[in-house]
Enzyme design. Sequence first.
Site, PDB file in Angstrom:
ATOM      1  N   ASP A  67       7.888  17.769  25.419  1.00 23.88           N
ATOM      2  CA  ASP A  67       8.843  18.847  25.668  1.00 23.88           C
ATOM      3  C   ASP A  67       8.195  20.044  26.358  1.00 23.88           C
ATOM      4  O   ASP A  67       6.971  20.141  26.453  1.00 23.88           O
ATOM      5  CB  ASP A  67       9.501  19.290  24.349  1.00 23.88           C
ATOM      6  CG  ASP A  67       8.511  19.373  23.182  1.00 23.88           C
ATOM      7  OD1 ASP A  67       7.310  19.521  23.434  1.00 23.88           O
ATOM      8  OD2 ASP A  67       8.945  19.278  22.026  1.00 23.88           O
ATOM      9  N   ASN A 136      12.178  21.606   9.717  1.00 21.84           N
ATOM     10  CA  ASN A 136      13.565  21.141   9.576  1.00 21.84           C
ATOM     11  C   ASN A 136      13.717  19.664   9.952  1.00 21.84           C
ATOM     12  O   ASN A 136      14.828  19.166  10.111  1.00 21.84           O
ATOM     13  CB  ASN A 136      14.509  22.003  10.426  1.00 21.84           C
ATOM     14  CG  ASN A 136      14.230  21.881  11.921  1.00 21.84           C
ATOM     15  OD1 ASN A 136      13.312  21.167  12.327  1.00 21.84           O
ATOM     16  ND2 ASN A 136      15.011  22.561  12.731  1.00 21.84           N
ATOM     17  N   HIS A 138      12.637  18.201  12.773  1.00 19.26           N
ATOM     18  CA  HIS A 138      12.777  17.854  14.198  1.00 19.26           C
ATOM     19  C   HIS A 138      11.543  17.107  14.711  1.00 19.26           C
ATOM     20  O   HIS A 138      10.437  17.269  14.204  1.00 19.26           O
ATOM     21  CB  HIS A 138      13.118  19.076  15.060  1.00 19.26           C
ATOM     22  CG  HIS A 138      12.017  20.053  15.313  1.00 19.26           C
ATOM     23  ND1 HIS A 138      12.231  21.396  15.540  1.00 19.26           N
ATOM     24  CD2 HIS A 138      10.657  19.897  15.404  1.00 19.26           C
ATOM     25  CE1 HIS A 138      11.089  22.001  15.764  1.00 19.26           C
ATOM     26  NE2 HIS A 138      10.115  21.118  15.690  1.00 19.26           N
ATOM     27  N   GLU A 143      16.646  18.723  17.372  1.00 12.80           N
ATOM     28  CA  GLU A 143      16.959  19.482  16.168  1.00 12.80           C
ATOM     29  C   GLU A 143      17.970  18.738  15.294  1.00 12.80           C
ATOM     30  O   GLU A 143      18.619  17.790  15.763  1.00 12.80           O
ATOM     31  CB  GLU A 143      17.531  20.851  16.572  1.00 12.80           C
ATOM     32  CG  GLU A 143      16.600  21.698  17.442  1.00 12.80           C
ATOM     33  CD  GLU A 143      15.439  22.337  16.667  1.00 12.80           C
ATOM     34  OE1 GLU A 143      15.072  21.838  15.584  1.00 12.80           O
ATOM     35  OE2 GLU A 143      14.882  23.338  17.168  1.00 12.80           O
TER      36      GLU A 143
END
Length: 254
Positions: A67, A136, A138, A143
């Site tokens: 990314d 979280n 990801h 996400e």
Amino acid sequence: MLVEVFNDYEEMSRRAARHVAAAIRQKPDLVLGLATGSTPVGLYRELVRLFRKGELDFSRVTTFNLDEYYGLSASHEQSYHYFMQEHLFRHVNVALERIHIPDGQATDIQAECARYEQLLAEAGWVDLQILGIGGNGHIGFNEPGTDFGASTHLIELAPATIQANARFFKSPEDVPRRAISMGIKTIMRSREIILLASGRDKAEAIRAAIEGPVTNQVPASVLQLHPNVRVMIDQAAAALLSHGGQGQTHAMTV
Ligand code: F6R
């Protein structure tokens, strides 16, 4: 899924580097998928050390990063282009033309995502993908709520991710709100995946990813569906696993 629990971050990093190095020696033209963030820093440090000792050759390796922030130039100190130069690329003999990172300044986002997928397809997809995990759950910047069928795409960072990554910027307001990330479908095409996690902050995400239900609310849980995943974590990150993270370095299959 093989889960290997190591005493600490250093040991995790060394063992992960040893695994990556073995993969490169076995297949010198390996297609290596790379992550950024704090977690793989020790792995990259160790790979650089092995290279300097003459034990590793990156000259035929192709890399694809997961990314890049949208809106940051490659020279921005918090861009993932910059991160990779600092932590790995400028220290080893990887060929410039075989390094791939999404262009965070692309004006035509759709075209950039399609271009990235095309390059991956032409390379025969990733042989060995390194992943970190967000608090979280990801992976890449996919996400919670992400579409498991998505390929490389533009994503909106979750508030928790902006908060977590604010430590690298002057203030949370400076954290880009969007990023271009390989999608879950892209990541799942990798022939082998190493998921790294270190520290108590990651323990709940690791538990949910490994022992929880497969759900897009915990994107990393999709890895339970992949046939060749090695989870390499330290004891703190393993603390909430039902098999436990205590005691000596150990491996378990879940
Ligand atoms: C980075 C990436 C992210 C990170 C994750 C964990 O390329 O794709 O998924 O791996 O946010 O970040 P750290 O390691 O900084 O806790």
